[in-house]
Design a protein around this motif. Sequence first.
Motif, PDB file in Angstrom:
ATOM      1  N   ALA A   1       0.844  -1.184   0.000  1.00 36.91           N
ATOM      2  CA  ALA A   1       0.000   0.000   0.000  1.00 36.91           C
ATOM      3  C   ALA A   1       0.885   1.242   0.000  1.00 36.91           C
ATOM      4  N   LYS A   2       0.420   2.256  -0.692  1.00 34.49           N
ATOM      5  CA  LYS A   2       1.141   3.524  -0.723  1.00 34.49           C
ATOM      6  C   LYS A   2       0.517   4.475   0.283  1.00 34.49           C
ATOM      7  N   TRP A   3       1.375   5.262   0.917  1.00 37.63           N
ATOM      8  CA  TRP A   3       0.925   6.244   1.894  1.00 37.63           C
ATOM      9  C   TRP A   3       1.307   7.616   1.400  1.00 37.63           C
ATOM     10  N   LYS A   4       0.402   8.542   1.554  1.00 41.08           N
ATOM     11  CA  LYS A   4       0.697   9.922   1.193  1.00 41.08           C
ATOM     12  C   LYS A   4       0.859  10.723   2.479  1.00 41.08           C
ATOM     13  N   VAL A   5       2.049  11.263   2.659  1.00 45.67           N
ATOM     14  CA  VAL A   5       2.369  12.051   3.847  1.00 45.67           C
ATOM     15  C   VAL A   5       2.918  13.385   3.372  1.00 45.67           C
ATOM     16  N   SER A   6       2.443  14.466   3.974  1.00 47.66           N
ATOM     17  CA  SER A   6       2.918  15.784   3.558  1.00 47.66           C
ATOM     18  C   SER A   6       4.376  15.986   3.971  1.00 47.66           C
ATOM     19  N   ALA A   7       5.029  16.870   3.260  1.00 49.31           N
ATOM     20  CA  ALA A   7       6.423  17.191   3.565  1.00 49.31           C
ATOM     21  C   ALA A   7       6.553  17.730   4.990  1.00 49.31           C
ATOM     22  N   TYR A   8       5.630  18.599   5.386  1.00 43.59           N
ATOM     23  CA  TYR A   8       5.731  19.173   6.724  1.00 43.59           C
ATOM     24  C   TYR A   8       5.469  18.140   7.810  1.00 43.59           C
ATOM     25  N   ALA A   9       4.614  17.164   7.566  1.00 44.60           N
ATOM     26  CA  ALA A   9       4.406  16.088   8.543  1.00 44.60           C
ATOM     27  C   ALA A   9       5.705  15.308   8.739  1.00 44.60           C
ATOM     28  N   LEU A  10       6.398  15.004   7.648  1.00 45.65           N
ATOM     29  CA  LEU A  10       7.688  14.319   7.756  1.00 45.65           C
ATOM     30  C   LEU A  10       8.713  15.169   8.489  1.00 45.65           C
ATOM     31  N   LEU A  11       8.768  16.445   8.138  1.00 40.79           N
ATOM     32  CA  LEU A  11       9.753  17.328   8.753  1.00 40.79           C
ATOM     33  C   LEU A  11       9.497  17.543  10.247  1.00 40.79           C
ATOM     34  N   LEU A  12       8.221  17.583  10.642  1.00 41.52           N
ATOM     35  CA  LEU A  12       7.892  17.864  12.038  1.00 41.52           C
ATOM     36  C   LEU A  12       7.820  16.616  12.913  1.00 41.52           C
ATOM     37  N   PHE A  13       7.529  15.460  12.304  1.00 40.34           N
ATOM     38  CA  PHE A  13       7.337  14.253  13.111  1.00 40.34           C
ATOM     39  C   PHE A  13       8.178  13.068  12.652  1.00 40.34           C
ATOM     40  N   GLY A  14       8.968  13.242  11.597  1.00 44.02           N
ATOM     41  CA  GLY A  14       9.807  12.157  11.110  1.00 44.02           C
ATOM     42  C   GLY A  14      11.073  12.036  11.937  1.00 44.02           C
ATOM     43  N   GLY A  15      12.099  11.554  11.326  1.00 47.30           N
ATOM     44  CA  GLY A  15      13.362  11.348  12.032  1.00 47.30           C
ATOM     45  C   GLY A  15      14.151  12.638  12.178  1.00 47.30           C
ATOM     46  N   GLU A  16      15.442  12.468  12.377  1.00 46.01           N
ATOM     47  CA  GLU A  16      16.344  13.603  12.601  1.00 46.01           C
ATOM     48  C   GLU A  16      16.407  14.520  11.378  1.00 46.01           C
ATOM     49  N   VAL A  17      16.270  15.819  11.629  1.00 45.54           N
ATOM     50  CA  VAL A  17      16.313  16.818  10.556  1.00 45.54           C
ATOM     51  C   VAL A  17      17.676  17.503  10.567  1.00 45.54           C
ATOM     52  N   LYS A  18      18.314  17.505   9.405  1.00 36.23           N
ATOM     53  CA  LYS A  18      19.592  18.206   9.259  1.00 36.23           C
ATOM     54  C   LYS A  18      19.443  19.250   8.160  1.00 36.23           C
ATOM     55  N   VAL A  19      20.092  20.387   8.364  1.00 34.53           N
ATOM     56  CA  VAL A  19      20.076  21.474   7.393  1.00 34.53           C
ATOM     57  C   VAL A  19      21.442  21.538   6.718  1.00 34.53           C
ATOM     58  N   GLU A  20      21.430  21.486   5.401  1.00 33.33           N
ATOM     59  CA  GLU A  20      22.652  21.663   4.620  1.00 33.33           C
ATOM     60  C   GLU A  20      22.560  23.052   3.984  1.00 33.33           C
ATOM     61  N   HIS A  21      23.096  24.039   4.702  1.00 32.25           N
ATOM     62  CA  HIS A  21      22.942  25.447   4.324  1.00 32.25           C
ATOM     63  C   HIS A  21      23.435  25.738   2.914  1.00 32.25           C
ATOM     64  N   THR A  22      24.613  25.294   2.595  1.00 26.46           N
ATOM     65  CA  THR A  22      25.211  25.646   1.297  1.00 26.46           C
ATOM     66  C   THR A  22      24.476  25.020   0.127  1.00 26.46           C
ATOM     67  N   GLU A  23      23.863  23.858   0.353  1.00 23.97           N
ATOM     68  CA  GLU A  23      23.121  23.191  -0.719  1.00 23.97           C
ATOM     69  C   GLU A  23      21.655  23.596  -0.747  1.00 23.97           C
ATOM     70  N   GLY A  24      21.178  24.247   0.319  1.00 20.60           N
ATOM     71  CA  GLY A  24      19.769  24.612   0.402  1.00 20.60           C
ATOM     72  C   GLY A  24      18.889  23.375   0.498  1.00 20.60           C
ATOM     73  N   VAL A  25      19.274  22.445   1.383  1.00 19.53           N
ATOM     74  CA  VAL A  25      18.578  21.165   1.500  1.00 19.53           C
ATOM     75  C   VAL A  25      18.307  20.837   2.958  1.00 19.53           C
ATOM     76  N   LEU A  26      17.127  20.286   3.202  1.00 22.38           N
ATOM     77  CA  LEU A  26      16.763  19.703   4.492  1.00 22.38           C
ATOM     78  C   LEU A  26      16.746  18.198   4.299  1.00 22.38           C
ATOM     79  N   THR A  27      17.321  17.454   5.227  1.00 20.23           N
ATOM     80  CA  THR A  27      17.332  15.996   5.125  1.00 20.23           C
ATOM     81  C   THR A  27      16.689  15.398   6.370  1.00 20.23           C
ATOM     82  N   VAL A  28      15.812  14.426   6.166  1.00 20.20           N
ATOM     83  CA  VAL A  28      15.187  13.705   7.278  1.00 20.20           C
ATOM     84  C   VAL A  28      15.772  12.300   7.300  1.00 20.20           C
TER      85      VAL A  28
END
Length: 84
Positions: A1-28
């Motif tokens: 089954a496929k699940w649809k989860v919003s980006a903000y739900a992942l960012l706020l409740f998923g795993g560890e969030v890291k910011v890569e400033h120079t690349e302009g990327v958020l990683t969960v």
Amino acid sequence: AKWKVSAYALLLFGGEVKVEHTEGVLTVDQWVRFKAPAKIAVLVRELRGQVDKLLVEKTEKPELELYQCPAVEAMLKLLKSDGF
């Protein structure tokens, strides 16, 4: 089954969030990557930190009222609007 989860739900409740400033990327959890300007990435990371703290407080003190907390209000707005 496929699940649809919003980006903000992942960012706020998923795993560890890291910011890569120079690349302009958020990683969960080192596997989901989102493009975002550094300023937005830092704001999301800081909101996530506040939400995490509030969840711990709420589990320790179930009677704690959070409905007027600015971090909760910001989180709800992001989740309801998906950032728009």
